[in-house]
Design a protein around this motif. Structure first.
Motif, PDB file in Angstrom:
ATOM      1  N   LYS A 197       0.841  -1.168   0.000  1.00 40.07           N
ATOM      2  CA  LYS A 197       0.000   0.000   0.000  1.00 40.07           C
ATOM      3  C   LYS A 197       0.888   1.233   0.000  1.00 40.07           C
ATOM      4  O   LYS A 197       2.097   1.137   0.250  1.00 40.07           O
ATOM      5  CB  LYS A 197      -0.899  -0.039   1.236  1.00 40.07           C
ATOM      6  N   PRO A 198       0.348   2.436  -0.284  1.00 36.57           N
ATOM      7  CA  PRO A 198      -1.072   2.733  -0.459  1.00 36.57           C
ATOM      8  C   PRO A 198      -1.536   2.738  -1.910  1.00 36.57           C
ATOM      9  O   PRO A 198      -2.679   3.095  -2.194  1.00 36.57           O
ATOM     10  CB  PRO A 198      -1.170   4.142   0.116  1.00 36.57           C
ATOM     11  N   CYS A 199      -0.655   2.375  -2.862  1.00 37.88           N
ATOM     12  CA  CYS A 199      -1.014   2.536  -4.269  1.00 37.88           C
ATOM     13  C   CYS A 199      -1.271   1.223  -4.998  1.00 37.88           C
ATOM     14  O   CYS A 199      -1.245   1.176  -6.231  1.00 37.88           O
ATOM     15  CB  CYS A 199       0.074   3.332  -4.993  1.00 37.88           C
ATOM     16  N   ASN A 200      -1.505   0.166  -4.240  1.00 39.89           N
ATOM     17  CA  ASN A 200      -1.989  -1.079  -4.841  1.00 39.89           C
ATOM     18  C   ASN A 200      -1.090  -1.603  -5.940  1.00 39.89           C
ATOM     19  O   ASN A 200      -1.556  -2.021  -6.998  1.00 39.89           O
ATOM     20  CB  ASN A 200      -3.410  -0.885  -5.402  1.00 39.89           C
ATOM     21  N   GLN A 201       0.247  -1.547  -5.700  1.00 39.60           N
ATOM     22  CA  GLN A 201       1.103  -2.197  -6.686  1.00 39.60           C
ATOM     23  C   GLN A 201       0.646  -3.660  -6.790  1.00 39.60           C
ATOM     24  O   GLN A 201       0.260  -4.242  -5.800  1.00 39.60           O
ATOM     25  CB  GLN A 201       2.552  -2.160  -6.235  1.00 39.60           C
ATOM     26  N   ASP A 202       0.592  -4.183  -8.008  1.00 36.46           N
ATOM     27  CA  ASP A 202       1.199  -3.710  -9.214  1.00 36.46           C
ATOM     28  C   ASP A 202       0.255  -2.905 -10.119  1.00 36.46           C
ATOM     29  O   ASP A 202       0.686  -2.463 -11.199  1.00 36.46           O
ATOM     30  CB  ASP A 202       1.729  -4.894 -10.012  1.00 36.46           C
ATOM     31  N   THR A 203      -0.967  -2.678  -9.754  1.00 36.18           N
ATOM     32  CA  THR A 203      -1.915  -2.019 -10.654  1.00 36.18           C
ATOM     33  C   THR A 203      -1.991  -0.518 -10.452  1.00 36.18           C
ATOM     34  O   THR A 203      -2.497   0.191 -11.318  1.00 36.18           O
ATOM     35  CB  THR A 203      -3.325  -2.603 -10.472  1.00 36.18           C
ATOM     36  N   GLY A 204      -1.523   0.004  -9.307  1.00 33.09           N
ATOM     37  CA  GLY A 204      -1.636   1.425  -9.036  1.00 33.09           C
ATOM     38  C   GLY A 204      -3.052   1.816  -8.640  1.00 33.09           C
ATOM     39  O   GLY A 204      -3.970   0.986  -8.566  1.00 33.09           O
TER      40      GLY A 204
END
Length: 311
Positions: A197-204
């Motif tokens: 988190k916070p950007c939900n790698q691998d989808t962003g």
């Protein structure tokens, strides 16, 4: 929505005013840059004027070559199969005010294509102001099985990436991504840490939308990212032809992650990849395939960066 492989330096409404500024979809490319809306000024631009067959302006652009950055992960960190070159067969001006990026496959099945990035890496809004990064692009006119593996992108990376800070920590704004010839555009913010988190790698932090006035593929559309520092809450906003389809605000994310991704300048990239994690994920199998057709170019009419003065 750049699905990432792991590794060091892993790669990573507006209403009438924007609608007027953003040229309509599908029409013939223009020979000059559009006038900015009132209150905005152009701080950088390229309309790709030049002799047919010549390379992009070297004072503005770096031509990426090979299959990785020096010291970076192979296949550009995303599993792409092509090799980027400076061969005019892959990357050239068309003499009509457009950049032409063409993926090709040789008799041995090896793919080549083109990728460029701006020399400048300081694109960001002034404190209290806004910035727009915008391009008018015709995606490859190929769909169905012939398009499997095509991966077109207009995006940015944080300047700190060039100093060795990896993606996603350096920040990445995917302004426009399209894969497999679908009538769909993806926009995403990548930040934070790989796999977390916070950007939900691998989808962003991502959203997607269809092109509504004409198909995304084979037609010119205008793709815009607005970066807004005009209020205490900062925003990133994504548009297709002046239509808002995605917003991310600083209040949605951990302050440290937001600052790491947005607290500095970015540089701009344009590329047409073949294969990789994103088209593979959408297709549900490895791409490209034997039926993928080479030779369908992405055309770029212009790229502009505009800002407003602080309030």
């Amino acid at each position: 929505m750049r699905f990432r492989l792991r590794g060091r330096r892993a790669c990573l409404t507006l209403t009438a005013a924007l609608a007027v500024f953003s040229l309509g979809s599908g029409a013939a490319p223009t020979s000059a840059l559009p006038a900015p809306p009132q209150g905005w000024r152009v701080v950088w631009a390229d309309d790709f004027t030049g002799r047919a067959g010549s390379l992009p302006d070297g004072s503005r652009w770096i031509i990426d070559q090979g299959t990785q950055y020096p010291g970076g992960p192979p296949h550009w960190g995303t599993g792409e199969v092509q090799t980027y070159t400076d061969d005019p067969a892959n990357l050239r001006l068309d003499g009509q005010g457009r950049l032409r990026i063409t993926p090709l496959r040789d008799r041995a099945g090896r793919w080549t294509s083109g990728r460029i990035e701006t020399r400048r890496s300081d694109f960001q809004p002034p404190d209290g102001g806004k910035q727009r990064i915008e391009a008018r692009i015709q995606l490859p006119s190929v769909t169905g099985s012939a398009a499997k593996g095509y991966w077109a992108a207009f995006w940015t990376l944080g300047a700190s990436y060039r100093q060795g800070i990896p993606v996603p920590e350096a920040g990445e704004f995917d302004i426009m991504e399209n894969a497999n010839g679908l009538n769909r555009i993806w926009g995403a913010l990548h930040c934070g840490t790989p796999g977390g988190k916070p950007c939900n790698q691998d989808t962003g932090v991502a959203a997607d939308t269809a092109c509504t006035t004409s198909p995304c593929t084979g037609n010119f559309h205008t793709y815009t990212l607005e970066w807004d520092r005009s209020s205490p809450t900062e925003y990133l906003r994504w548009y297709v032809d002046g239509r808002l389809f995605h917003t991310v605000s600083s209040t949605q994310l951990d302050p440290a992650a937001w600052k790491a991704a947005t607290g500095h300048g970015h540089f701009i990239l344009l590329n047409l990849a073949i294969g990789g994690s994103f088209p593979d994920a959408l297709a549900g199998h490895h791409t490209p395939t034997a039926r993928t057709r080479p030779g369908s170019p992405m055309l770029v009419d212009f790229v502009t960066v505009l800002t407003t003065a602080p309030r």
